[in-house]
Design a protein around this motif. Structure first.
Motif, short mmCIF file in Angstrom:
data_model
loop_
_atom_site.label_atom_id
_atom_site.label_comp_id
_atom_site.label_asym_id
_atom_site.label_seq_id
_atom_site.Cartn_x
_atom_site.Cartn_y
_atom_site.Cartn_z
N PHE A 97 0.83 -1.20 0.00
CA PHE A 97 0.00 0.00 0.00
C PHE A 97 0.87 1.25 0.00
O PHE A 97 2.04 1.21 0.38
N PHE A 98 0.31 2.35 -0.44
CA PHE A 98 0.97 3.65 -0.30
C PHE A 98 -0.08 4.69 0.04
O PHE A 98 -1.29 4.47 -0.12
N ASP A 99 0.38 5.82 0.52
CA ASP A 99 -0.50 6.89 0.97
C ASP A 99 -1.14 7.56 -0.24
O ASP A 99 -0.45 8.20 -1.05
N GLY A 100 -2.44 7.43 -0.35
CA GLY A 100 -3.13 8.02 -1.49
C GLY A 100 -3.04 9.53 -1.52
O GLY A 100 -3.04 10.15 -2.59
N ASP A 101 -2.92 10.17 -0.35
CA ASP A 101 -2.82 11.63 -0.32
C ASP A 101 -1.47 12.12 -0.80
O ASP A 101 -1.31 13.30 -1.14
N ALA A 102 -0.46 11.22 -0.81
CA ALA A 102 0.89 11.63 -1.19
C ALA A 102 1.26 11.20 -2.60
O ALA A 102 2.41 11.30 -3.01
N GLN A 103 0.29 10.74 -3.38
CA GLN A 103 0.62 10.18 -4.69
C GLN A 103 1.23 11.21 -5.64
O GLN A 103 2.02 10.86 -6.52
N ALA A 104 0.92 12.50 -5.43
CA ALA A 104 1.46 13.51 -6.33
C ALA A 104 2.97 13.67 -6.18
O ALA A 104 3.64 14.19 -7.08
N THR A 105 3.52 13.21 -5.05
CA THR A 105 4.96 13.36 -4.81
C THR A 105 5.75 12.11 -5.18
O THR A 105 6.95 12.06 -4.95
N LEU A 106 5.10 11.11 -5.75
CA LEU A 106 5.77 9.84 -6.00
C LEU A 106 6.62 9.85 -7.26
O LEU A 106 7.45 8.98 -7.45
N ALA A 107 6.43 10.83 -8.13
CA ALA A 107 7.18 10.94 -9.40
C ALA A 107 7.02 9.69 -10.24
O ALA A 107 7.92 9.32 -11.01
N ARG A 108 5.91 9.02 -10.10
CA ARG A 108 5.58 7.83 -10.89
C ARG A 108 4.10 7.89 -11.23
O ARG A 108 3.30 8.40 -10.43
N PRO A 109 3.72 7.38 -12.37
CA PRO A 109 2.29 7.40 -12.70
C PRO A 109 1.49 6.50 -11.76
O PRO A 109 1.94 5.42 -11.38
N VAL A 110 0.33 6.99 -11.36
CA VAL A 110 -0.59 6.21 -10.56
C VAL A 110 -1.77 5.86 -11.45
O VAL A 110 -2.51 6.74 -11.92
N HIS A 111 -1.93 4.59 -11.71
CA HIS A 111 -2.92 4.13 -12.69
C HIS A 111 -4.30 3.97 -12.03
O HIS A 111 -4.41 3.90 -10.80
N ARG A 112 -5.31 3.92 -12.86
CA ARG A 112 -6.69 3.88 -12.38
C ARG A 112 -7.22 2.44 -12.40
O ARG A 112 -7.07 1.72 -13.39
N LEU A 113 -7.87 2.09 -11.31
CA LEU A 113 -8.43 0.74 -11.18
C LEU A 113 -9.95 0.85 -11.06
O LEU A 113 -10.46 1.47 -10.12
N HIS A 114 -10.62 0.26 -12.01
CA HIS A 114 -12.09 0.26 -12.03
C HIS A 114 -12.59 -1.11 -11.58
O HIS A 114 -11.94 -2.13 -11.81
N THR A 115 -13.75 -1.12 -10.94
CA THR A 115 -14.40 -2.38 -10.58
C THR A 115 -15.78 -2.40 -11.20
O THR A 115 -16.44 -1.35 -11.31
N VAL A 116 -16.22 -3.59 -11.59
CA VAL A 116 -17.53 -3.69 -12.22
C VAL A 116 -18.15 -5.04 -11.89
O VAL A 116 -17.48 -6.08 -11.93
N ARG A 117 -19.42 -4.98 -11.53
CA ARG A 117 -20.19 -6.21 -11.31
C ARG A 117 -20.86 -6.62 -12.61
O ARG A 117 -21.06 -5.80 -13.52
N ALA A 118 -21.21 -7.88 -12.67
CA ALA A 118 -21.76 -8.41 -13.92
C ALA A 118 -22.99 -7.64 -14.36
O ALA A 118 -23.14 -7.30 -15.55
N GLU A 119 -23.87 -7.31 -13.42
CA GLU A 119 -25.11 -6.64 -13.80
C GLU A 119 -24.88 -5.19 -14.22
O GLU A 119 -25.72 -4.58 -14.89
N ALA A 120 -23.73 -4.63 -13.82
CA ALA A 120 -23.44 -3.24 -14.17
C ALA A 120 -22.53 -3.12 -15.38
O ALA A 120 -22.15 -2.00 -15.76
N LEU A 121 -22.17 -4.23 -16.01
CA LEU A 121 -21.23 -4.18 -17.12
C LEU A 121 -21.73 -3.34 -18.29
O LEU A 121 -20.96 -2.53 -18.84
N PRO A 122 -22.99 -3.46 -18.73
CA PRO A 122 -23.43 -2.64 -19.86
C PRO A 122 -23.26 -1.14 -19.60
O PRO A 122 -22.80 -0.40 -20.48
N ALA A 123 -23.63 -0.71 -18.40
CA ALA A 123 -23.49 0.72 -18.09
C ALA A 123 -22.03 1.13 -18.03
O ALA A 123 -21.67 2.23 -18.48
#
Length: 482
Positions: A12-38
């Protein structure tokens, strides 16, 4: 024993400090089967086409890294990944992420409708590996910690600690080292500590001494006492007892070689109770807590206990040794008698006790025995709420006479081949008079294969179920769900 008993969670890392990491922070999406079309409607046409091409259906624990929707302007490419949750509402799917994403990459949860505590718990449990004996280990992906997940982080730390203890080979974790681990745990939480050794074990814990007599590594008993910052001398007393058999050869009733392959895990009950104690103290519950661990090795030598020997327990009851491989109940009975004499509001023990429990319920479902129907119902509800299941088996009094002995007060086993887990529970019940309520967990403490949130090796079972129940009864503290 290494001083870093409670490890830093480097996944884990501190989400509030991600701007100082000098590395890209990628986006993680979650989706349930019933919400996949949306969800698909929020993506670019190319990304939608890619998910269709790879056959993504949002199945639980499935992971897809999406192609970028456009080129990065500054060369720091920020990627998107999708985790399928299916219909699973537990923490488990998140456990696929640490080693399902590229190693040592940084990610943050982009979904707003996800249970962050659940995600942190699953990710942390999936990121665990026992690597202290390897020159190099694979690095997991890392996840930003959002605010408000301290309880989940405490649960992950406790489980990592317990898994480390179970996974450590028996030549590196004997009775002395296990007792040292209890001391380190107590020092971390500024607890009162006592370690009983040598002749004092013979005098005060005779059945533990009998089990350990065959080993060159002498048995010890470690006791931790703690009080929450808002607890008083009259606050509820929670007493925990753990079977800490660091290796079990079976004694003179020796196990076959295949039966010994995982016997370093025979201290899994102690690890589970230590993990539970760690979480209780980390969450600062307003209770008094006592943890007792019987640290011992069941080996074979000219000094080892023999079948048909008779030993006198701390309670005064005499026990005929019907089988030297039924040593766990001997380790626990003296601890339970001592604990029950303090009249705890709740007395809990845990042990990797019987193969019969595994035959009945399998490896993932600990057997629970309880002499109080209200607490039994609380624990069953706690297991359901936290996805940390337990299942109650009966303390059936009709089998109590199966422990009769012709020459002692009782035998440590029955001559009948039935109901082994129940008979073991009935044996232990003889030693808990005085406790207001008593719960016994017969658990496996091991994962036979890698699964999301459950890597192969040692496992801490029933801890979150118990913690949920304790929080509901004694404190307005949000128990870790899953």
């Amino acid at each position: 024993m290494s001083s870093n008993l409670i490890r830093e969670l480097d996944c884990f890392f501190d989400g509030d400090a991600q701007a100082t990491l000098a590395r890209p922070v990628h986006r993680l999406h979650t989706v349930r089967a019933e919400a996949l079309p949306a969800f698909l409607e929020t993506l670019s046409p190319a990304q939608r086409a890619y998910l269709a091409f790879v056959g993504f259906t949002a199945k639980a624990a499935s992971i897809v890294i999406l192609p970028p929707s456009r080129d990065a302007d500054d060369g720091a490419l920020v990627m998107d990944a999708v985790l399928g949750l299916g219909s699973d509402r537990s923490h488990v799917p998140f456990g696929a992420l640490p080693f399902g994403l590229p190693p040592d990459t940084l990610w943050r949860l982009a979904a707003l409708d996800v249970d962050f505590g659940c995600a942190i718990l699953g990710f942390g449990l999936g990121a665990y590996r026992f690597g202290e004996l390897k020159a190099a280990t694979a690095k997991p992906a890392r996840l930003a910690c959002p605010p408000g997940v301290e309880t989940s982080l405490a649960a992950v730390r406790a489980i990592w600690m317990g898994r480390d203890l179970i996974n450590r080979p028996a030549n590196l974790l004997g009775p002395e080292e296990l007792a040292d681990a209890v001391v380190l745990l107590g020092e971390h939480f500024q607890s009162e500590l006592t370690v009983i050794k040598g002749a004092h074990v013979e005098d005060h814990y005779p059945t533990i001494a009998a089990v350990g007599r065959g080993s060159e590594r002498a048995p010890q008993v470690a006791i931790l006492r703690w009080r929450g910052s808002s607890a008083t001398a009259h606050s509820p007393l929670i007493s925990l007892c753990g079977k800490g058999v660091c290796f079990d050869s079976g004694g003179y009733d020796i196990k076959p070689s295949a039966g010994m392959l995982r016997m370093k895990k025979d201290m899994g009950g102690a690890a589970a109770m230590m993990a539970l104690a760690s979480l209780i103290m980390a969450e600062n519950l307003p209770v008094r807590l006592v943890l007792r661990v019987g640290c011992v090795e069941n080996s074979v030598s000219g000094r080892a206990m023999r079948p048909m020997d008779v030993v006198r327990t701390r309670s005064g009851l005499t026990v005929e040794i019907g089988n030297t491989d039924a040593e766990g109940r001997l380790v626990l009975c003296d601890l339970l008698h001592e604990a029950a004499a303090e009249t705890p509001d709740l007395l809990i023990d845990a042990a990797t006790l019987t193969g019969a429990a595994r035959t009945a319920l399998g490896p993932d479902l600990p057997a629970m025995f309880c002499n109080d129907s209200i607490w039994a119902a609380r624990m069953m509800e706690g297991g359901r709420a936290t996805h940390d299941p337990v299942w109650e088996l009966p303390l059936w009094p009709g089998y109590d006479s199966w422990l009769d002995s012709n020459i002692a007060d009782l035998n440590n086993v029955s001559t009948k081949s039935f109901a082994g887990a129940i008979v073991a529970g009935l044996f232990l019940q003889r030693f808990v008079s005085g406790a207001r309520a008593w719960i016994h967990f017969d658990l496996y403490a091991w994962n036979d294969q890698n699964r999301p949130a459950a890597p192969e090796g040692g496992e801490i079972q029933a801890m979150r179920a118990v913690m949920f129940s304790l929080c509901g009864q004694y404190a307005n503290v949000p128990a870790t769900q899953g």
